[in-house]
Enzyme design. Structure first.
Site, PDB file in Angstrom:
ATOM      1  N   ALA A  22      40.688  35.659  36.492  1.00 33.60           N
ATOM      2  CA  ALA A  22      39.392  35.778  37.160  1.00 33.60           C
ATOM      3  C   ALA A  22      38.215  35.363  36.273  1.00 33.60           C
ATOM      4  O   ALA A  22      37.193  34.882  36.768  1.00 33.60           O
ATOM      5  CB  ALA A  22      39.202  37.218  37.636  1.00 33.60           C
ATOM      6  N   HIS A 120      49.082  34.114  42.800  1.00 36.43           N
ATOM      7  CA  HIS A 120      48.714  35.135  43.785  1.00 36.43           C
ATOM      8  C   HIS A 120      48.237  34.558  45.115  1.00 36.43           C
ATOM      9  O   HIS A 120      47.573  35.235  45.878  1.00 36.43           O
ATOM     10  CB  HIS A 120      47.635  36.061  43.190  1.00 36.43           C
TER      11      HIS A 120
HETATM   12  N1  LIG Z   1      38.262  34.352  41.429  1.00 37.68           N
HETATM   13  C1  LIG Z   1      39.357  34.953  41.868  1.00 37.68           C
HETATM   14  O1  LIG Z   1      40.202  34.369  42.521  1.00 37.68           O
HETATM   15  C2  LIG Z   1      39.577  36.414  41.511  1.00 37.68           C
HETATM   16  C3  LIG Z   1      38.483  37.256  41.271  1.00 37.68           C
HETATM   17  C4  LIG Z   1      38.754  38.609  40.955  1.00 37.68           C
HETATM   18  C5  LIG Z   1      40.062  39.053  40.866  1.00 37.68           C
HETATM   19  N2  LIG Z   1      41.089  38.191  41.097  1.00 37.68           N
HETATM   20  C6  LIG Z   1      42.479  38.695  40.992  1.00 37.68           C
HETATM   21  O2  LIG Z   1      42.462  39.876  40.231  1.00 37.68           O
HETATM   22  C7  LIG Z   1      43.403  39.927  39.189  1.00 37.68           C
HETATM   23  C8  LIG Z   1      42.609  40.191  37.939  1.00 37.68           C
HETATM   24  O3  LIG Z   1      43.279  39.963  36.722  1.00 37.68           O
HETATM   25  P1  LIG Z   1      42.640  38.957  35.683  1.00 37.68           P
HETATM   26  O4  LIG Z   1      43.297  39.215  34.384  1.00 37.68           O
HETATM   27  O5  LIG Z   1      42.661  37.607  36.253  1.00 37.68           O
HETATM   28  O6  LIG Z   1      41.113  39.395  35.617  1.00 37.68           O
HETATM   29  P2  LIG Z   1      40.424  40.694  34.981  1.00 37.68           P
HETATM   30  O7  LIG Z   1      39.204  40.957  35.779  1.00 37.68           O
HETATM   31  O8  LIG Z   1      41.379  41.786  34.772  1.00 37.68           O
HETATM   32  O9  LIG Z   1      39.989  40.160  33.550  1.00 37.68           O
HETATM   33  C9  LIG Z   1      39.078  39.129  33.417  1.00 37.68           C
HETATM   34  C10 LIG Z   1      38.961  38.810  31.921  1.00 37.68           C
HETATM   35  O10 LIG Z   1      38.202  37.626  31.792  1.00 37.68           O
HETATM   36  C11 LIG Z   1      37.228  37.808  30.805  1.00 37.68           C
HETATM   37  N3  LIG Z   1      36.106  36.960  31.185  1.00 37.68           N
HETATM   38  C12 LIG Z   1      35.207  37.147  32.186  1.00 37.68           C
HETATM   39  N4  LIG Z   1      34.391  36.076  32.274  1.00 37.68           N
HETATM   40  C13 LIG Z   1      34.774  35.216  31.311  1.00 37.68           C
HETATM   41  C14 LIG Z   1      34.314  33.948  30.896  1.00 37.68           C
HETATM   42  N5  LIG Z   1      33.301  33.342  31.489  1.00 37.68           N
HETATM   43  N6  LIG Z   1      34.954  33.333  29.867  1.00 37.68           N
HETATM   44  C15 LIG Z   1      35.995  33.943  29.229  1.00 37.68           C
HETATM   45  N7  LIG Z   1      36.459  35.147  29.588  1.00 37.68           N
HETATM   46  C16 LIG Z   1      35.873  35.767  30.616  1.00 37.68           C
HETATM   47  C17 LIG Z   1      36.895  39.281  30.772  1.00 37.68           C
HETATM   48  O11 LIG Z   1      36.464  39.639  29.491  1.00 37.68           O
HETATM   49  C18 LIG Z   1      38.255  39.899  31.134  1.00 37.68           C
HETATM   50  O12 LIG Z   1      39.025  40.153  29.973  1.00 37.68           O
HETATM   51  C19 LIG Z   1      44.086  38.590  39.198  1.00 37.68           C
HETATM   52  O13 LIG Z   1      45.398  38.852  39.484  1.00 37.68           O
HETATM   53  C20 LIG Z   1      43.429  37.783  40.302  1.00 37.68           C
HETATM   54  O14 LIG Z   1      44.390  37.468  41.284  1.00 37.68           O
HETATM   55  C21 LIG Z   1      40.859  36.893  41.440  1.00 37.68           C
END
Ligand SMILES: NC(=O)c1ccc[n+]([C@@H]2O[C@H](COP(=O)([O-])OP(=O)(O)OC[C@H]3O[C@@H](n4cnc5c(N)ncnc54)[C@H](O)[C@@H]3O)[C@@H](O)[C@H]2O)c1
Length: 235
Positions: A22, A120
């Protein structure tokens, strides 16, 4: 690790896997889950996000599910950022690169990447719950007010993996194969806490593994920062 070193590694690697989450999309304006100001810091009608985003909740309370889903995941007008564009450019230049993403937002493809494994699922694929009829795109989800139904009154749901659901085995196998064959793994924008996705990186057996993340994640070669800004320096 310095940006210059990362650049050299990318240049000399034959098969690259980028494993992201994300955080890759936050610079496009989408919220992550666990980062600063992420979705996990806000409840919705007193429900926790992980509760709303579960299959039980979708089937028992579809109205609230769709309200939350539309607000946070179907955000029209969202564009890819430098992270998505940089990875797409690498592929276009002929690099053998596979993107394994936990995201469902389709932004890698929008930036032009073709070799994308969506662990996902995607907001751009939907199907009827019982008859499993496919609906491509997001229009019928956007246009419907409240719960989206097909013309026979059957609920349409997104082809995304909700809490309590299994990941698609074929998709997992593809990801494992790409990781096994890679000689460089870049992990970025993920807290590595969502399983089984996070376990996948253990299939990588190459020498070089680098993480780019805002918050620390336990990978030895760690670059702290915003992934879009960092990749922009490599473009
Ligand atoms: N955009 C999307 O499709 C979306 C959005 C939210 C959640 N999700 C889903 O939720 C689950 C969340 O797990 P996850 O590990 O992907 O996300 P998470 O929210 O658990 O972790 C996000 C990580 O990214 C880091 N981060 C945030 N912005 C950043 C940037 N600009 N550059 C570098 N690092 C950055 C944060 O510090 C954090 O450690 C996933 O399985 C996903 O399917 C998807």
């Amino acid at each position: 690790m310095e940006i210059e070193e990362l650049k050299n590694l990318i240049d000399k690697s034959r098969k690259i896997v980028f494993f992201g989450g994300a955080g890759v999309s936050t610079e496009s304006g989408l919220k992550d889950f666990r980062g600063n100001k992420g979705l996990y810091s806000e409840s919705f009608y007193d429900y926790k996000p992980e509760e709303v985003l579960s299959s039980t909740f979708l089937y028992n309370n579809p109205k609230v599910f769709y309200e939350y889903y539309r607000k946070n995941f179907i955000t029209k007008g969202i564009k890819p950022n430098d992270a998505h564009y940089y990875l797409a450019e690498l592929e276009k230049k002929g690099k053998d690169i596979t993107i394994i993403t936990q995201n469902i937002d389709g932004l890698h493809q929008l930036a032009g990447s073709k070799n994308v494994i969506e662990l996902h699922g995607s907001i751009y694929r939907n199907y009827t719950v019982n008859t499993k009829r496919n609906f491509e795109g997001i229009d019928h989800i956007l246009k419907a007010e409240g719960i989206p139904y097909d013309e026979n009154g059957e609920m349409i749901r997104p082809d995304v993996t909700l809490y309590g659901e299994m990941l698609n085995q074929e998709v997992l196998n593809k990801a494992i194969k790409a990781l096994r064959n890679a000689d460089l793994l870049i992990v970025g924008g993920t807290s590595l806490t969502v399983y089984p996705a996070a376990n996948l990186i253990n299939y990588y057996s190459g020498e070089e593994m680098i993480a780019i993340n805002r918050d620390y994640i336990p990978i030895r070669n760690f670059i702290k920062g915003n992934i879009g800004e960092i990749f922009k320096q490599l473009r």
